[in-house]
Design a protein around this motif. Structure first.
Motif, PDB file in Angstrom:
ATOM      1  N   SER A  85      -1.559  -1.665  -4.083  1.00  0.00           N
ATOM      2  CA  SER A  85      -2.253  -1.197  -5.275  1.00  0.00           C
ATOM      3  C   SER A  85      -3.655  -0.778  -4.869  1.00  0.00           C
ATOM      4  CB  SER A  85      -2.368  -2.312  -6.322  1.00  0.00           C
ATOM      5  OG  SER A  85      -1.101  -2.754  -6.720  1.00  0.00           O
ATOM      6  N   SER A  86      -4.120   0.318  -5.479  1.00  0.00           N
ATOM      7  CA  SER A  86      -5.479   0.754  -5.163  1.00  0.00           C
ATOM      8  C   SER A  86      -6.014   1.633  -6.279  1.00  0.00           C
ATOM      9  CB  SER A  86      -5.510   1.525  -3.846  1.00  0.00           C
ATOM     10  OG  SER A  86      -4.797   2.739  -3.955  1.00  0.00           O
TER      11      SER A  86
ATOM     12  N   ALA B 118      -8.505  -2.400  -3.526  1.00  0.00           N
ATOM     13  CA  ALA B 118      -7.135  -2.233  -3.036  1.00  0.00           C
ATOM     14  C   ALA B 118      -6.587  -3.605  -2.671  1.00  0.00           C
ATOM     15  CB  ALA B 118      -7.092  -1.313  -1.822  1.00  0.00           C
ATOM     16  N   SER B 119      -5.279  -3.748  -2.819  1.00  0.00           N
ATOM     17  CA  SER B 119      -4.632  -5.005  -2.446  1.00  0.00           C
ATOM     18  C   SER B 119      -3.199  -4.721  -2.020  1.00  0.00           C
ATOM     19  CB  SER B 119      -4.636  -6.001  -3.613  1.00  0.00           C
ATOM     20  OG  SER B 119      -3.861  -5.514  -4.688  1.00  0.00           O
ATOM     21  N   VAL B 120      -2.643  -5.678  -1.308  1.00  0.00           N
ATOM     22  CA  VAL B 120      -1.252  -5.573  -0.875  1.00  0.00           C
ATOM     23  C   VAL B 120      -0.578  -6.922  -1.125  1.00  0.00           C
ATOM     24  CG1 VAL B 120      -1.860  -6.089   1.543  1.00  0.00           C
ATOM     25  CG2 VAL B 120       0.318  -4.952   1.015  1.00  0.00           C
ATOM     26  N   GLN B 121       0.629  -6.840  -1.676  1.00  0.00           N
ATOM     27  CA  GLN B 121       1.423  -8.034  -1.960  1.00  0.00           C
ATOM     28  C   GLN B 121       2.715  -7.999  -1.160  1.00  0.00           C
ATOM     29  OE1 GLN B 121       2.235  -9.064  -6.038  1.00  0.00           O
ATOM     30  NE2 GLN B 121       0.333  -8.121  -6.747  1.00  0.00           N
TER      31      GLN B 121
ATOM     32  N   ILE C 245      -1.570   8.344  13.319  1.00  0.00           N
ATOM     33  CA  ILE C 245      -1.987   8.975  12.074  1.00  0.00           C
ATOM     34  C   ILE C 245      -2.614   7.911  11.179  1.00  0.00           C
ATOM     35  CG2 ILE C 245      -1.206  10.155   9.980  1.00  0.00           C
ATOM     36  CD1 ILE C 245       1.305  10.994  11.657  1.00  0.00           C
ATOM     37  N   ALA C 246      -3.742   8.264  10.571  1.00  0.00           N
ATOM     38  CA  ALA C 246      -4.341   7.399   9.556  1.00  0.00           C
ATOM     39  C   ALA C 246      -4.589   8.240   8.317  1.00  0.00           C
ATOM     40  CB  ALA C 246      -5.644   6.788  10.048  1.00  0.00           C
ATOM     41  N   LEU C 247      -3.955   7.877   7.233  1.00  0.00           N
ATOM     42  CA  LEU C 247      -4.263   8.471   5.935  1.00  0.00           C
ATOM     43  C   LEU C 247      -5.255   7.513   5.304  1.00  0.00           C
ATOM     44  CD1 LEU C 247      -3.495  10.746   3.896  1.00  0.00           C
ATOM     45  CD2 LEU C 247      -2.045   9.032   2.809  1.00  0.00           C
ATOM     46  N   ILE C 248      -6.491   7.979   5.107  1.00  0.00           N
ATOM     47  CA  ILE C 248      -7.526   7.088   4.579  1.00  0.00           C
ATOM     48  C   ILE C 248      -7.900   7.517   3.165  1.00  0.00           C
ATOM     49  CG2 ILE C 248      -8.395   6.478   6.866  1.00  0.00           C
ATOM     50  CD1 ILE C 248     -10.765   8.353   6.382  1.00  0.00           C
ATOM     51  N   GLN C 249      -8.068   6.530   2.318  1.00  0.00           N
ATOM     52  CA  GLN C 249      -8.474   6.764   0.935  1.00  0.00           C
ATOM     53  C   GLN C 249      -9.698   5.912   0.644  1.00  0.00           C
ATOM     54  OE1 GLN C 249      -4.776   5.649  -1.074  1.00  0.00           O
ATOM     55  NE2 GLN C 249      -4.426   7.811  -1.466  1.00  0.00           N
ATOM     56  N   ARG C 250     -10.727   6.558   0.134  1.00  0.00           N
ATOM     57  CA  ARG C 250     -11.901   5.811  -0.312  1.00  0.00           C
ATOM     58  C   ARG C 250     -11.510   5.138  -1.623  1.00  0.00           C
ATOM     59  NH1 ARG C 250     -16.915   9.410  -1.639  1.00  0.00           N
ATOM     60  NH2 ARG C 250     -15.797   9.563  -3.607  1.00  0.00           N
ATOM     61  N   VAL C 251     -11.700   3.815  -1.701  1.00  0.00           N
ATOM     62  CA  VAL C 251     -11.232   3.063  -2.861  1.00  0.00           C
ATOM     63  C   VAL C 251     -12.334   2.175  -3.429  1.00  0.00           C
ATOM     64  CG1 VAL C 251      -8.811   3.051  -2.104  1.00  0.00           C
ATOM     65  CG2 VAL C 251     -10.311   1.165  -1.439  1.00  0.00           C
TER      66      VAL C 251
ATOM     67  N   LEU D 251     -12.105   1.379   2.430  1.00  0.00           N
ATOM     68  CA  LEU D 251     -11.044   2.309   2.783  1.00  0.00           C
ATOM     69  C   LEU D 251      -9.682   1.625   2.805  1.00  0.00           C
ATOM     70  CD1 LEU D 251     -12.662   4.208   5.808  1.00  0.00           C
ATOM     71  CD2 LEU D 251     -12.413   5.032   3.449  1.00  0.00           C
ATOM     72  N   LEU D 252      -8.732   2.247   2.135  1.00  0.00           N
ATOM     73  CA  LEU D 252      -7.331   1.907   2.303  1.00  0.00           C
ATOM     74  C   LEU D 252      -6.842   2.799   3.433  1.00  0.00           C
ATOM     75  CD1 LEU D 252      -4.606   0.636   1.555  1.00  0.00           C
ATOM     76  CD2 LEU D 252      -4.374   2.411  -0.212  1.00  0.00           C
TER      77      LEU D 252
END
Length: 145
Positions: free
Chosen positions: A132-133, A11-14, A2-8, A27-28
Motif C-alpha cells: 500500500s502506498s 507506504a507499507s507492505v503486509q 531495474i528499480a521502479l521508484i515512487q515518491r510517497v 521512496l517505494l
C-alpha cells in the motif's frame, strides 16, 4: 537491475495480514533482478536511487535526494518488472534471475543502501505481499543499470 521508484507520503507492505515494513515519507522501490546482473550493478543502482533528486527544495524544485529530504526507503522485490511483454498476451519471465541470485542481489542492494546511511524497510523475498502506498505527485521513475 531495474528499480521502479515512487515518491510517497507513506507506504507499507503486509504478509499474511501482518505489516512487515513501512515508511512515512520517502521512496517505494520496486526492485527486479535480471539474468546477468551482478554485485557492482546492485551497488550502483542503490547509489543511483539514493542520489536521485526528486524531492522539492525550498523553491519547490526537484533538487533533493531522499536522504536530503529526510525520507526512507521501502524496498520490495518485484520480479514481474523483468517480464518480457513484447509478444502475446501473457508475460514471459525468462529474463529474471534465478531466485537464489535474485535474493542475494536484493539483499546486497538493501545492505549497500543501509551502508550509505539510508533507513531501509523491506518486504519478504518471494512472499505474497500486499503493498500500500500514497504516491506523492504522482512521481514515478524507472531506473536501470
Amino acid at each position: 537491475m531495474i528499480a521502479l521508484i515512487q515518491r510517497v507520503t507513506n507506504a507499507s507492505v503486509q504478509v499474511e495480514g501482518n505489516i512487515v515494513g513501512q515508511i512515512k515519507h520517502g521512496l517505494l522501490v520496486l526492485l527486479a533482478v535480471e539474468k546477468g546482473d551482478h554485485d557492482k550493478g546492485a551497488k550502483r543502482l542503490a547509489e543511483k536511487v539514493l542520489a536521485y533528486r526528486i524531492f522539492a527544495d525550498e523553491n519547490d524544485k526537484m533538487n533533493l535526494n531522499v536522504q536530503q529530504a529526510g525520507g526512507e526507503l521501502l524496498v520490495i522485490s518485484q520480479f514481474t518488472l523483468a517480464a518480457d511483454t513484447k509478444k502475446g498476451n501473457r508475460p514471459g519471465f525468462s529474463n529474471g534471475a534465478e531466485p537464489s541470485e535474485a535474493n542475494r542481489l536484493y539483499e546486497l542492494f538493501n545492505q549497500h543502501s543501509r551502508d550509505k546511511g539510508a533507513h531501509v524497510e523491506n518486504g519478504i523475498f518471494a512472499a505474497n505481499m500486499q503493498v500500500s502506498s500514497t504516491n506523492d505527485g504522482p512521481t514515478t521513475f524507472w531506473l536501470q543499470v
